[in-house]
Every structure is written in structure tokens, then in C-alpha cells.
Design a protein around this motif. Sequence first.
Motif, PDB file in Angstrom:
ATOM      1  N   ASP A   1       0.843  -1.196   0.000  1.00 25.34           N
ATOM      2  CA  ASP A   1       0.000   0.000   0.000  1.00 25.34           C
ATOM      3  C   ASP A   1       0.879   1.247   0.000  1.00 25.34           C
ATOM      4  O   ASP A   1       1.880   1.316   0.723  1.00 25.34           O
ATOM      5  N   GLY A   2       0.522   2.210  -0.829  1.00 24.42           N
ATOM      6  CA  GLY A   2       1.245   3.477  -0.882  1.00 24.42           C
ATOM      7  C   GLY A   2       0.274   4.617  -1.046  1.00 24.42           C
ATOM      8  O   GLY A   2      -0.936   4.412  -1.178  1.00 24.42           O
ATOM      9  N   ARG A   3       0.785   5.800  -1.045  1.00 22.26           N
ATOM     10  CA  ARG A   3      -0.101   6.967  -1.152  1.00 22.26           C
ATOM     11  C   ARG A   3      -0.720   7.076  -2.544  1.00 22.26           C
ATOM     12  O   ARG A   3      -1.836   7.574  -2.691  1.00 22.26           O
ATOM     13  N   ASP A   4      -0.001   6.612  -3.561  1.00 23.85           N
ATOM     14  CA  ASP A   4      -0.483   6.792  -4.936  1.00 23.85           C
ATOM     15  C   ASP A   4      -1.163   5.554  -5.512  1.00 23.85           C
ATOM     16  O   ASP A   4      -2.024   5.654  -6.386  1.00 23.85           O
ATOM     17  N   LEU A   5      -0.802   4.364  -5.018  1.00 22.83           N
ATOM     18  CA  LEU A   5      -1.379   3.130  -5.546  1.00 22.83           C
ATOM     19  C   LEU A   5      -1.214   2.006  -4.530  1.00 22.83           C
ATOM     20  O   LEU A   5      -0.462   2.125  -3.562  1.00 22.83           O
ATOM     21  N   PHE A   6      -1.933   0.911  -4.766  1.00 18.85           N
ATOM     22  CA  PHE A   6      -1.764  -0.261  -3.913  1.00 18.85           C
ATOM     23  C   PHE A   6      -1.900  -1.522  -4.749  1.00 18.85           C
ATOM     24  O   PHE A   6      -2.500  -1.516  -5.826  1.00 18.85           O
ATOM     25  N   VAL A   7      -1.304  -2.587  -4.244  1.00 17.10           N
ATOM     26  CA  VAL A   7      -1.321  -3.886  -4.916  1.00 17.10           C
ATOM     27  C   VAL A   7      -2.178  -4.834  -4.099  1.00 17.10           C
ATOM     28  O   VAL A   7      -2.029  -4.930  -2.875  1.00 17.10           O
ATOM     29  N   SER A   8      -3.094  -5.526  -4.766  1.00 12.82           N
ATOM     30  CA  SER A   8      -4.027  -6.418  -4.097  1.00 12.82           C
ATOM     31  C   SER A   8      -3.817  -7.849  -4.580  1.00 12.82           C
ATOM     32  O   SER A   8      -3.476  -8.076  -5.749  1.00 12.82           O
ATOM     33  N   TYR A   9      -4.017  -8.792  -3.688  1.00  5.49           N
ATOM     34  CA  TYR A   9      -3.870 -10.198  -4.085  1.00  5.49           C
ATOM     35  C   TYR A   9      -5.039 -10.655  -4.948  1.00  5.49           C
ATOM     36  O   TYR A   9      -6.203 -10.322  -4.687  1.00  5.49           O
TER      37      TYR A   9
ATOM     38  N   MET B   1       3.134  -8.225 -16.609  1.00  7.23           N
ATOM     39  CA  MET B   1       4.353  -7.607 -16.094  1.00  7.23           C
ATOM     40  C   MET B   1       4.234  -7.447 -14.582  1.00  7.23           C
ATOM     41  O   MET B   1       5.197  -7.678 -13.846  1.00  7.23           O
ATOM     42  N   LEU B   2       3.047  -7.039 -14.125  1.00  4.56           N
ATOM     43  CA  LEU B   2       2.740  -6.897 -12.708  1.00  4.56           C
ATOM     44  C   LEU B   2       1.729  -7.991 -12.379  1.00  4.56           C
ATOM     45  O   LEU B   2       0.561  -7.886 -12.742  1.00  4.56           O
ATOM     46  N   ARG B   3       2.181  -9.060 -11.742  1.00  5.00           N
ATOM     47  CA  ARG B   3       1.369 -10.271 -11.591  1.00  5.00           C
ATOM     48  C   ARG B   3       0.025 -10.020 -10.922  1.00  5.00           C
ATOM     49  O   ARG B   3      -0.997 -10.570 -11.328  1.00  5.00           O
ATOM     50  N   TYR B   4       0.022  -9.199  -9.898  1.00  2.63           N
ATOM     51  CA  TYR B   4      -1.197  -8.968  -9.123  1.00  2.63           C
ATOM     52  C   TYR B   4      -1.831  -7.632  -9.491  1.00  2.63           C
ATOM     53  O   TYR B   4      -1.145  -6.718  -9.964  1.00  2.63           O
TER      54      TYR B   4
ATOM     55  N   LEU C   1       6.403  -1.287  -7.930  1.00  2.00           N
ATOM     56  CA  LEU C   1       6.089  -1.982  -9.175  1.00  2.00           C
ATOM     57  C   LEU C   1       7.340  -2.607  -9.788  1.00  2.00           C
ATOM     58  O   LEU C   1       7.290  -3.723 -10.317  1.00  2.00           O
ATOM     59  N   ARG C   2       8.446  -1.901  -9.714  1.00  2.72           N
ATOM     60  CA  ARG C   2       9.697  -2.474 -10.242  1.00  2.72           C
ATOM     61  C   ARG C   2      10.063  -3.747  -9.475  1.00  2.72           C
ATOM     62  O   ARG C   2      10.525  -4.734 -10.061  1.00  2.72           O
ATOM     63  N   LYS C   3       9.832  -3.755  -8.169  1.00  2.00           N
ATOM     64  CA  LYS C   3      10.126  -4.951  -7.376  1.00  2.00           C
ATOM     65  C   LYS C   3       9.267  -6.122  -7.822  1.00  2.00           C
ATOM     66  O   LYS C   3       9.721  -7.272  -7.838  1.00  2.00           O
ATOM     67  N   MET C   4       8.022  -5.864  -8.216  1.00  2.00           N
ATOM     68  CA  MET C   4       7.157  -6.939  -8.713  1.00  2.00           C
ATOM     69  C   MET C   4       7.741  -7.559  -9.981  1.00  2.00           C
ATOM     70  O   MET C   4       7.697  -8.773 -10.172  1.00  2.00           O
ATOM     71  N   VAL C   5       8.285  -6.711 -10.846  1.00  2.00           N
ATOM     72  CA  VAL C   5       8.922  -7.213 -12.062  1.00  2.00           C
ATOM     73  C   VAL C   5      10.128  -8.074 -11.709  1.00  2.00           C
ATOM     74  O   VAL C   5      10.330  -9.165 -12.264  1.00  2.00           O
ATOM     75  N   GLU C   6      10.913  -7.597 -10.767  1.00  2.00           N
ATOM     76  CA  GLU C   6      12.180  -8.246 -10.442  1.00  2.00           C
ATOM     77  C   GLU C   6      12.014  -9.472  -9.540  1.00  2.00           C
ATOM     78  O   GLU C   6      12.983 -10.197  -9.302  1.00  2.00           O
TER      79      GLU C   6
END
Length: 256
Positions: free
Chosen positions: A29-37, A133-136, A158-163
Motif C-alpha cells: 500500500d502506498g499513497r499513490d497506488l496499492f497492490v491487491s492479491y 508484467m505486474l502479476r497482481y 512496481l519495479r520490485k514486482m517485475v524483479e
Amino acid sequence: MQSYIDAARQLDLAAYRRGVTPPELTLSDGRDLFVSYAPFDHIARKAELVLVGLTPGRTQAANALEALQGQLNAGRDLEGALAAAKSTASFSGSMRSSLIAMLDLVGVPQKFGRASAAAFFEAGSPLVHFTSMLRYPVYLAGGTNYSGAPAPLSHPVLRKMVETHLAEEAAALPSAIWVPLGGHAEAGLQHLAQAGRLDPARILTGLPHPSGANAERIAYFLGRKPRAALSAKTNPGRIDAARERLQRQVAALAGR
């Protein structure tokens, strides 16, 4: 991971489809976006072709979550349920037909001893792996779908998701041919290639995106529309060069 599976199993799908994402599914979770399962973990390890989009949207994620719930409630084991949920990522209709025709033209199925790329998409086929590119799913702070801004590789989460996630898939499928669907997906694959985690010779860049918006470019790529009939928005020289480069690239993969 089990905590996310448990949360997915108890998810109110109707609320999720309306844009309500429970914190129990939040991966980052971040101020600009979040990643959900959402259940896009399964890797088709026998795949010969990998199709890479940007990130699952809410509708695609909701469909996968619904499939996961149904499979688990029916008594399916987790691995099988994840595989079934991931299958909702497949696309059909004109997009599939266009992609098959373009892959046939540049020789991809022949590289694997198949007559047509249609073999990749047969029901239950293990030969194609759908991923992003971004799995979730990535959502903007308000819950709307992320569409590429800020650029994935410029954002640390997002870069960490790629890597991590995409790199895991690259390691699992070193002999597959990778087809990015869009500029961001292409950038993600090239990022892994530059890091030595994916063979750049196996990344097919330059295929027109198989969406209806690219109908004229696809028709020219396939030789179904003459140069003289093209509109000003289509650059035939660029498409010719891409077609010829892709055919040489795939031919060079023979025996590898």
C-alpha cells in the motif's frame, strides 16, 4: 500466502466488483497506488508461448477470485484451484484469431514443431502461459485500475514486482517465446533481459497489439490490406521492418 487465500475465499465478490478492496487482500500500500492479491500465482511450466500484459484489471481479478472460490468450495486442492483460476486470464474472439495469424506468419509454432499457433490455445492446453508484467492487480489510491502511470519501472513497488514475480516466471520458462502485449510489458521483459534473467532472443517485440484498435496495422502486417489503402495513422515501413526482423529472429531460434 495462506492468509490471502483465506481472505479470497471469504471475499464479498459483489462488493469487490463495485470497487471495494478489503485490506486483508492488500499486498502493498502506498499513497499513490496499492497492490491487491488475486490468484494469478500458477505457472504453466510446460508452456512454449508466454503472453505478457501490464496487470490484471478489476474485472479479470474478480473473475479469477470467483473461480478460486468455486474450485475450493467444490473440494479442489489449492494447486488445482489456482490453475483453474489462472485460466480466466485467457482471451478469445478476434484478439486470439489475430494473434494466432501473426504468430503463424513469423514462424513461432514451427519453432516448436506445430502446424499452427492455434495449438497453443486448445482447451486445457499447457502450451501457453498467460501473465502480466505486474502479476497482481494494481489499483490507484481511489480503487480504479492502474493503466501505466506512473511508469512501472520508475516506481519502486512496481519495479520490485517485475524483479521478483515476473523474474520467477522467466526462470521457470527459459525455453519459451515471450510476447509482450504493449509497451510497458515490453519494457518489463527488456529490463529482465538486461539483468541477464531472460534471453533477449526469445522476446518478440514489434507484433501489433492484437486489439481491435489495431485492426488496420494487423491487416497490413498479415498482408490482408495493401499499402495503398492504408490510412495516414499507419506506418507501413515500420511494420514491414518489424515483420522481417521477427521472421529472422524466430528462424535464428531453430535448434535452441
